[in-house]
Design a protein around this motif. Structure first.
Motif, PDB file in Angstrom:
ATOM      1  N   ASN A 159       0.814  -1.221   0.000  1.00 15.73           N
ATOM      2  CA  ASN A 159       0.000   0.000   0.000  1.00 15.73           C
ATOM      3  C   ASN A 159       0.845   1.268   0.000  1.00 15.73           C
ATOM      4  O   ASN A 159       0.488   2.264   0.608  1.00 15.73           O
ATOM      5  N   LYS A 160       1.959   1.229  -0.664  1.00 18.57           N
ATOM      6  CA  LYS A 160       2.822   2.401  -0.867  1.00 18.57           C
ATOM      7  C   LYS A 160       2.719   2.785  -2.345  1.00 18.57           C
ATOM      8  O   LYS A 160       3.639   2.583  -3.132  1.00 18.57           O
ATOM      9  N   LYS A 161       1.582   3.338  -2.712  1.00 24.52           N
ATOM     10  CA  LYS A 161       1.288   3.584  -4.122  1.00 24.52           C
ATOM     11  C   LYS A 161       2.212   4.638  -4.729  1.00 24.52           C
ATOM     12  O   LYS A 161       2.604   4.524  -5.880  1.00 24.52           O
ATOM     13  N   TRP A 162       2.586   5.658  -3.954  1.00 22.43           N
ATOM     14  CA  TRP A 162       3.463   6.689  -4.513  1.00 22.43           C
ATOM     15  C   TRP A 162       4.870   6.146  -4.735  1.00 22.43           C
ATOM     16  O   TRP A 162       5.539   6.520  -5.696  1.00 22.43           O
ATOM     17  N   LEU A 163       5.321   5.240  -3.873  1.00 22.46           N
ATOM     18  CA  LEU A 163       6.618   4.602  -4.101  1.00 22.46           C
ATOM     19  C   LEU A 163       6.557   3.638  -5.292  1.00 22.46           C
ATOM     20  O   LEU A 163       7.527   3.509  -6.028  1.00 22.46           O
ATOM     21  N   ALA A 164       5.412   2.998  -5.465  1.00 20.66           N
ATOM     22  CA  ALA A 164       5.248   2.103  -6.611  1.00 20.66           C
ATOM     23  C   ALA A 164       5.314   2.885  -7.918  1.00 20.66           C
ATOM     24  O   ALA A 164       5.967   2.447  -8.876  1.00 20.66           O
ATOM     25  N   SER A 165       4.673   4.042  -7.964  1.00 22.56           N
ATOM     26  CA  SER A 165       4.710   4.834  -9.189  1.00 22.56           C
ATOM     27  C   SER A 165       6.103   5.415  -9.428  1.00 22.56           C
ATOM     28  O   SER A 165       6.574   5.452 -10.565  1.00 22.56           O
ATOM     29  N   LEU A 166       6.774   5.856  -8.365  1.00 18.95           N
ATOM     30  CA  LEU A 166       8.139   6.355  -8.510  1.00 18.95           C
ATOM     31  C   LEU A 166       9.073   5.255  -9.001  1.00 18.95           C
ATOM     32  O   LEU A 166       9.883   5.469  -9.909  1.00 18.95           O
ATOM     33  N   GLN A 167       8.946   4.076  -8.439  1.00 21.59           N
ATOM     34  CA  GLN A 167       9.798   2.959  -8.850  1.00 21.59           C
ATOM     35  C   GLN A 167       9.510   2.557 -10.293  1.00 21.59           C
ATOM     36  O   GLN A 167      10.428   2.211 -11.029  1.00 21.59           O
ATOM     37  N   ALA A 168       8.258   2.615 -10.705  1.00 21.71           N
ATOM     38  CA  ALA A 168       7.919   2.265 -12.091  1.00 21.71           C
ATOM     39  C   ALA A 168       8.580   3.236 -13.070  1.00 21.71           C
ATOM     40  O   ALA A 168       9.104   2.818 -14.120  1.00 21.71           O
ATOM     41  N   ILE A 169       8.591   4.508 -12.726  1.00 20.25           N
ATOM     42  CA  ILE A 169       9.260   5.495 -13.584  1.00 20.25           C
ATOM     43  C   ILE A 169      10.769   5.248 -13.611  1.00 20.25           C
ATOM     44  O   ILE A 169      11.396   5.297 -14.677  1.00 20.25           O
ATOM     45  N   LEU A 170      11.334   4.958 -12.460  1.00 22.30           N
ATOM     46  CA  LEU A 170      12.770   4.692 -12.395  1.00 22.30           C
ATOM     47  C   LEU A 170      13.153   3.422 -13.135  1.00 22.30           C
ATOM     48  O   LEU A 170      14.234   3.335 -13.724  1.00 22.30           O
ATOM     49  N   VAL A 171      12.277   2.432 -13.136  1.00 20.49           N
ATOM     50  CA  VAL A 171      12.559   1.178 -13.846  1.00 20.49           C
ATOM     51  C   VAL A 171      12.655   1.420 -15.351  1.00 20.49           C
ATOM     52  O   VAL A 171      13.524   0.857 -16.026  1.00 20.49           O
ATOM     53  N   VAL A 172      11.799   2.271 -15.872  1.00 19.37           N
ATOM     54  CA  VAL A 172      11.862   2.587 -17.306  1.00 19.37           C
ATOM     55  C   VAL A 172      13.198   3.237 -17.640  1.00 19.37           C
ATOM     56  O   VAL A 172      13.867   2.853 -18.615  1.00 19.37           O
ATOM     57  N   GLY A 173      13.625   4.202 -16.827  1.00 19.78           N
ATOM     58  CA  GLY A 173      14.926   4.830 -17.048  1.00 19.78           C
ATOM     59  C   GLY A 173      16.082   3.858 -16.879  1.00 19.78           C
ATOM     60  O   GLY A 173      17.083   3.938 -17.594  1.00 19.78           O
ATOM     61  N   MET A 174      15.937   2.931 -15.933  1.00 17.64           N
ATOM     62  CA  MET A 174      16.976   1.934 -15.706  1.00 17.64           C
ATOM     63  C   MET A 174      17.162   1.058 -16.943  1.00 17.64           C
ATOM     64  O   MET A 174      18.283   0.784 -17.363  1.00 17.64           O
ATOM     65  N   TRP A 175      16.054   0.631 -17.546  1.00 21.98           N
ATOM     66  CA  TRP A 175      16.153  -0.217 -18.730  1.00 21.98           C
ATOM     67  C   TRP A 175      16.683   0.557 -19.934  1.00 21.98           C
ATOM     68  O   TRP A 175      17.428   0.008 -20.744  1.00 21.98           O
TER      69      TRP A 175
ATOM     70  N   VAL B 187      27.693  10.771 -16.464  1.00 20.72           N
ATOM     71  CA  VAL B 187      27.458  10.621 -15.031  1.00 20.72           C
ATOM     72  C   VAL B 187      26.468  11.693 -14.594  1.00 20.72           C
ATOM     73  O   VAL B 187      26.540  12.838 -15.022  1.00 20.72           O
ATOM     74  N   PHE B 188      25.545  11.310 -13.756  1.00 21.06           N
ATOM     75  CA  PHE B 188      24.471  12.153 -13.236  1.00 21.06           C
ATOM     76  C   PHE B 188      23.487  12.586 -14.313  1.00 21.06           C
ATOM     77  O   PHE B 188      22.771  13.565 -14.139  1.00 21.06           O
ATOM     78  N   SER B 189      23.437  11.851 -15.427  1.00 20.71           N
ATOM     79  CA  SER B 189      22.384  12.102 -16.404  1.00 20.71           C
ATOM     80  C   SER B 189      21.088  11.497 -15.874  1.00 20.71           C
ATOM     81  O   SER B 189      21.067  10.820 -14.843  1.00 20.71           O
ATOM     82  N   ILE B 190      20.013  11.733 -16.573  1.00 25.43           N
ATOM     83  CA  ILE B 190      18.714  11.235 -16.104  1.00 25.43           C
ATOM     84  C   ILE B 190      18.699   9.715 -16.071  1.00 25.43           C
ATOM     85  O   ILE B 190      18.248   9.109 -15.097  1.00 25.43           O
ATOM     86  N   THR B 191      19.205   9.083 -17.123  1.00 24.00           N
ATOM     87  CA  THR B 191      19.179   7.615 -17.149  1.00 24.00           C
ATOM     88  C   THR B 191      20.161   7.021 -16.145  1.00 24.00           C
ATOM     89  O   THR B 191      19.869   6.005 -15.526  1.00 24.00           O
ATOM     90  N   TRP B 192      21.315   7.643 -15.977  1.00 23.04           N
ATOM     91  CA  TRP B 192      22.281   7.172 -14.991  1.00 23.04           C
ATOM     92  C   TRP B 192      21.688   7.242 -13.593  1.00 23.04           C
ATOM     93  O   TRP B 192      21.785   6.293 -12.806  1.00 23.04           O
ATOM     94  N   SER B 193      21.064   8.389 -13.278  1.00 24.84           N
ATOM     95  CA  SER B 193      20.460   8.564 -11.961  1.00 24.84           C
ATOM     96  C   SER B 193      19.312   7.591 -11.751  1.00 24.84           C
ATOM     97  O   SER B 193      19.181   7.005 -10.667  1.00 24.84           O
ATOM     98  N   SER B 194      18.490   7.394 -12.765  1.00 24.44           N
ATOM     99  CA  SER B 194      17.361   6.476 -12.601  1.00 24.44           C
ATOM    100  C   SER B 194      17.839   5.036 -12.452  1.00 24.44           C
ATOM    101  O   SER B 194      17.206   4.253 -11.737  1.00 24.44           O
ATOM    102  N   PHE B 195      18.938   4.679 -13.097  1.00 18.59           N
ATOM    103  CA  PHE B 195      19.478   3.329 -12.960  1.00 18.59           C
ATOM    104  C   PHE B 195      19.849   3.049 -11.506  1.00 18.59           C
ATOM    105  O   PHE B 195      19.392   2.075 -10.915  1.00 18.59           O
ATOM    106  N   TYR B 196      20.661   3.911 -10.929  1.00 18.83           N
ATOM    107  CA  TYR B 196      21.137   3.658  -9.575  1.00 18.83           C
ATOM    108  C   TYR B 196      20.054   3.893  -8.521  1.00 18.83           C
ATOM    109  O   TYR B 196      19.972   3.162  -7.538  1.00 18.83           O
ATOM    110  N   LEU B 197      19.217   4.908  -8.722  1.00 17.22           N
ATOM    111  CA  LEU B 197      18.125   5.128  -7.772  1.00 17.22           C
ATOM    112  C   LEU B 197      17.124   3.983  -7.799  1.00 17.22           C
ATOM    113  O   LEU B 197      16.570   3.608  -6.764  1.00 17.22           O
ATOM    114  N   SER B 198      16.909   3.411  -8.976  1.00 13.44           N
ATOM    115  CA  SER B 198      16.000   2.275  -9.084  1.00 13.44           C
ATOM    116  C   SER B 198      16.540   1.071  -8.329  1.00 13.44           C
ATOM    117  O   SER B 198      15.786   0.371  -7.634  1.00 13.44           O
ATOM    118  N   LEU B 199      17.832   0.829  -8.445  1.00 14.96           N
ATOM    119  CA  LEU B 199      18.423  -0.299  -7.726  1.00 14.96           C
ATOM    120  C   LEU B 199      18.373  -0.079  -6.213  1.00 14.96           C
ATOM    121  O   LEU B 199      18.084  -1.017  -5.456  1.00 14.96           O
TER     122      LEU B 199
END
Length: 91
Positions: free
Chosen positions: A22-38, A53-65
């Motif tokens: 029931n952490k819907k906002w974290l689920a949506s944030l993680q879903a966005i980060l997963v797209v950037g990670m891939w 380094v520190f580009s949007i995809t780089w940041s989403s990759f590590y933040l997603s993990l």
């Protein structure tokens, strides 16, 4: 690369874990980060382009993990607590 792929698959499941907790906002944030990670992984492995380094995809990759590990720890704690409650109620 196999270990990274394993963690990426675990990170891809993390939005579902947040949704179950029931952490819907974290689920949506993680879903966005997963797209950037891939996108980041595809850029590195298939295209051969390393994003900065520190580009949007780089940041989403590590933040997603990182957020995926938080999801798995929260889910394990939730499972242990609910298991303890059910086993104690049967005694």
């Amino acid at each position: 690369m196999g270990v990274v792929m394993m963690f990426m698959i675990l990170a891809s499941v993390a939005p579902y874990l947040f949704y179950q907790l029931n952490k819907k906002w974290l689920a949506s944030l993680q879903a966005i980060l997963v797209v950037g990670m891939w996108f980041y992984a595809i850029n590195i492995s298939l295209v051969g382009v390393t994003p900065g380094v520190f580009s949007i995809t780089w940041s989403s990759f590590y933040l997603s993990l990182i957020l995926a590990e938080v999801a798995w720890v929260m889910f394990i704690i939730h499972v242990v607590k609910t298991t303890e409650k059910t086993t104690l109620s049967y005694e």
